[in-house]
Design an enzyme around this catalytic site. Structure first.
Site, mmCIF file in Angstrom:
data_model
loop_
_atom_site.group_PDB
_atom_site.id
_atom_site.type_symbol
_atom_site.label_atom_id
_atom_site.label_comp_id
_atom_site.label_asym_id
_atom_site.label_seq_id
_atom_site.Cartn_x
_atom_site.Cartn_y
_atom_site.Cartn_z
ATOM 1 N N THR A 73 15.279 24.959 53.955
ATOM 2 C CA THR A 73 13.639 24.533 54.548
ATOM 3 C C THR A 73 14.006 23.391 55.322
ATOM 4 O O THR A 73 13.379 23.105 56.527
ATOM 5 C CB THR A 73 12.773 24.419 53.548
ATOM 6 O OG1 THR A 73 12.632 25.781 52.684
ATOM 7 C CG2 THR A 73 11.424 24.130 54.105
ATOM 8 N N HIS A 205 22.119 27.472 47.631
ATOM 9 C CA HIS A 205 21.756 28.147 46.306
ATOM 10 C C HIS A 205 21.790 29.762 46.829
ATOM 11 O O HIS A 205 21.463 30.775 45.665
ATOM 12 C CB HIS A 205 20.405 27.847 45.838
ATOM 13 C CG HIS A 205 19.207 28.169 46.464
ATOM 14 N ND1 HIS A 205 18.228 29.250 46.125
ATOM 15 C CD2 HIS A 205 18.536 27.537 47.327
ATOM 16 C CE1 HIS A 205 17.247 29.225 46.989
ATOM 17 N NE2 HIS A 205 17.194 28.521 47.932
ATOM 18 N N THR A 241 20.196 8.611 50.008
ATOM 19 C CA THR A 241 21.452 8.503 49.352
ATOM 20 C C THR A 241 21.864 10.078 49.125
ATOM 21 O O THR A 241 20.985 10.915 48.706
ATOM 22 C CB THR A 241 21.188 7.672 47.968
ATOM 23 O OG1 THR A 241 20.822 6.382 48.225
ATOM 24 C CG2 THR A 241 22.663 7.893 47.319
ATOM 25 N N CYS A 331 8.852 33.513 48.476
ATOM 26 C CA CYS A 331 7.916 32.575 48.715
ATOM 27 C C CYS A 331 6.642 33.111 49.599
ATOM 28 O O CYS A 331 5.964 32.323 50.327
ATOM 29 C CB CYS A 331 8.617 31.224 49.439
ATOM 30 S SG CYS A 331 9.924 31.453 50.209
HETATM 31 N N1 PLP Z 1 15.273 30.725 55.495
HETATM 32 C C1 PLP Z 1 15.355 31.635 55.004
HETATM 33 C C2 PLP Z 1 15.663 33.173 55.817
HETATM 34 C C3 PLP Z 1 15.338 31.919 53.597
HETATM 35 O O1 PLP Z 1 15.478 33.281 52.975
HETATM 36 C C4 PLP Z 1 15.095 30.961 52.834
HETATM 37 C C5 PLP Z 1 14.752 30.817 51.165
HETATM 38 O O2 PLP Z 1 14.598 32.012 50.843
HETATM 39 C C6 PLP Z 1 15.068 29.504 53.517
HETATM 40 C C7 PLP Z 1 15.135 29.419 54.710
HETATM 41 C C8 PLP Z 1 14.780 28.202 52.761
HETATM 42 O O3 PLP Z 1 15.794 27.819 52.028
HETATM 43 P P1 PLP Z 1 15.687 26.896 50.714
HETATM 44 O O4 PLP Z 1 15.148 27.672 49.488
HETATM 45 O O5 PLP Z 1 17.000 26.210 50.439
HETATM 46 O O6 PLP Z 1 14.497 25.757 51.115
#
Ligand code: PLP
Length: 404
Positions: A73, A205, A241, A331
């Site tokens: 993100t 992750h 950091t 999400c």
């Molecule tokens: N972009 C996409 C296409 C994702 O599927 C996700 C997470 O589901 C993200 C961005 C966000 O990644 P993070 O969970 O590391 O913030």
């Protein structure tokens, strides 16, 4: 009792024990701050730089083109806000209508806020398979564009975008191209030079690495403004950091993903194809979401005609039977029974857009788990929808899903 079956790798993946082993020392004795000049600091710095090279190798980049961030993100935020702020032109971002919230919400912020007054956003349409058409991008590029951002693989339906073609067109217009490759990295081959991308987001992750660590690839010569200010770490683009253990884990996960990618992609595509074939037999009212061929290897999204409103109950029945799958993005609002924005953008009506079930397989899934799942799923569906009226219309079934 049978162990649980985890088929929700698009939400997150289990940490590979080999990654955990690599991180171990940096959660314990090797605690130095990479900015410190003494021995402890130098040990940490060396580990961070090794990991930078490992992450770079996964996407064919140079180590100095990798900026570690706190998540995928944050990498998306840095790409969009950083590019718009750094640009001399008035901001105009062209993106697709099926991006992850990390892109869509950042666009909304840019359009609404004073981060760069007057920023415009163009959302390109997608077809019924979730593909962005080059013609619509070409049309959008006729106006003054700062950055094009199109995801490499969609998290909800698994469709792969023709990034190489879209980025090439964008470069011909002298415009920066960003791709959110959070879902694609480690699952399909990615090479930043072959793809012609300037910016690319990653998250550890999603590839059996730790949570809370991401990276942004920034092509040499591309100018970005930071969004986090402070001590000037990560070439001044991401002060803080460094999360040394997370970065080391990301590096180890990237090495494993690169080494195992070809074999894993074939293995997971086979599982996916077998599941799709079986579903057309045991649940003939099932239908596919997303592109039948251009899709992530271990990813299958489908609906059940006439039973769209039962998805929440089917998920719960599967969970009770020991299987973790999802109703789309972890999400998104889809868990609340709201229609999926991605499916609406692909042209599905509200009813269909409520009825998505997503299976996303990963490294530790086995043939036995696939077989067990194929027994459990029809029972779970029957337990929820027993007696529910079904339509017998012909539907595009899942047999079109080919081996990747
Ligand atoms: N972009 C996409 C296409 C994702 O599927 C996700 C997470 O589901 C993200 C961005 C966000 O990644 P993070 O969970 O590391 O913030």
């Amino acid at each position: 009792m049978n162990p649980r079956i985890y088929f929700d790798h698009s939400a997150t993946t289990p940490l590979d024990p080999r990654v955990l082993a690599a991180m171990g020392p940096f959660l314990g004795g090797a605690f130095g701050n990479p900015s410190s000049l003494h021995h402890e600091g130098r040990v940490a710095r060396e580990a961070v730089e090794d990991a930078r090279a490992q992450v770079a190798a996964l996407i064919g980049a140079e180590p100095e083109e990798i900026i570690f961030t706190g998540s995928g993100t944050e990498a998306d935020n840095l790409a969009l806000i950083g590019a718009v702020r750094a640009s001399g032109r008035s901001g105009h971002i062209v993106t697709s209508s099926i991006e992850h919230a990390a892109i869509l919400e950042t666009c909304r912020f840019l359009a609404a806020s004073g981060a760069k007054p007057g920023t415009r956003i163009t959302h390109l349409p997608v077809d019924a398979d979730g593909l962005v058409g080059p013609e619509s991008l070409l049309r959008a590029l006729q106006s003054n564009v700062t950055l094009v951002s199109i995801m490499a693989a969609n998290n909800v339906v698994g469709t792969l975008q023709p990034i190489e073609e879209l980025a090439h067109l964008t470069k011909l217009h002298g415009v920066l191209f960003h791709t959110d490759a959070v879902q694609a990295a480690g699952k399909i081959p990615l090479d930043v030079n072959r793809l012609h991308v300037d910016l690319l987001s990653l998250s550890a992750h999603k590839l059996h690495g730790p949570k809370g660590i991401g990276a942004l690839y920034v092509r040499k010569g591309v100018c970005l403004s930071p969004v986090v200010f402070g001590g000037g770490q990560e070439r001044g683009l991401r002060s803080a950091t460094e999360n040394v253990a997370g970065i080391v884990g990301f590096g180890a996960a990237a090495v494993l993903a690169r080494e195992e990618l070809t074999g894993e992609a074939a293995r997971l595509a086979q599982f996916r194809t077998r599941i799709a074939r079986e579903l057309t037999r045991t649940l003939p009212h099932s239908y596919l979401f997303g592109h039948p061929v251009q899709r992530l290897p271990g990813h299958l999204s489908f609906g059940l005609r006439g039973e769209e409103r039962e998805v929440g109950k089917i998920l719960a029945a599967l969970d009770a039977a020991g299987v973790a799958v999802s109703a789309g993005s972890a999400c998104s609002a889809n868990h609340t029974g709201e229609p999926s924005g991605v499916l609406l953008a692909m042209g599905y009506d509200e009813e269909r857009a409520r009825g998505l079930l997503r299976l996303s397989l990963g490294r530790f899934n086995t043939q036995q788990e696939v077989d067990r799942f194929l027994q459990i799923l029809p029972q779970a569906v029957a337990s929820v929808t027993r007696g529910a009226a079904r339509t017998h219309e012909r539907v595009p079934d899942l047999s079109a899903v080919a081996l990747a």
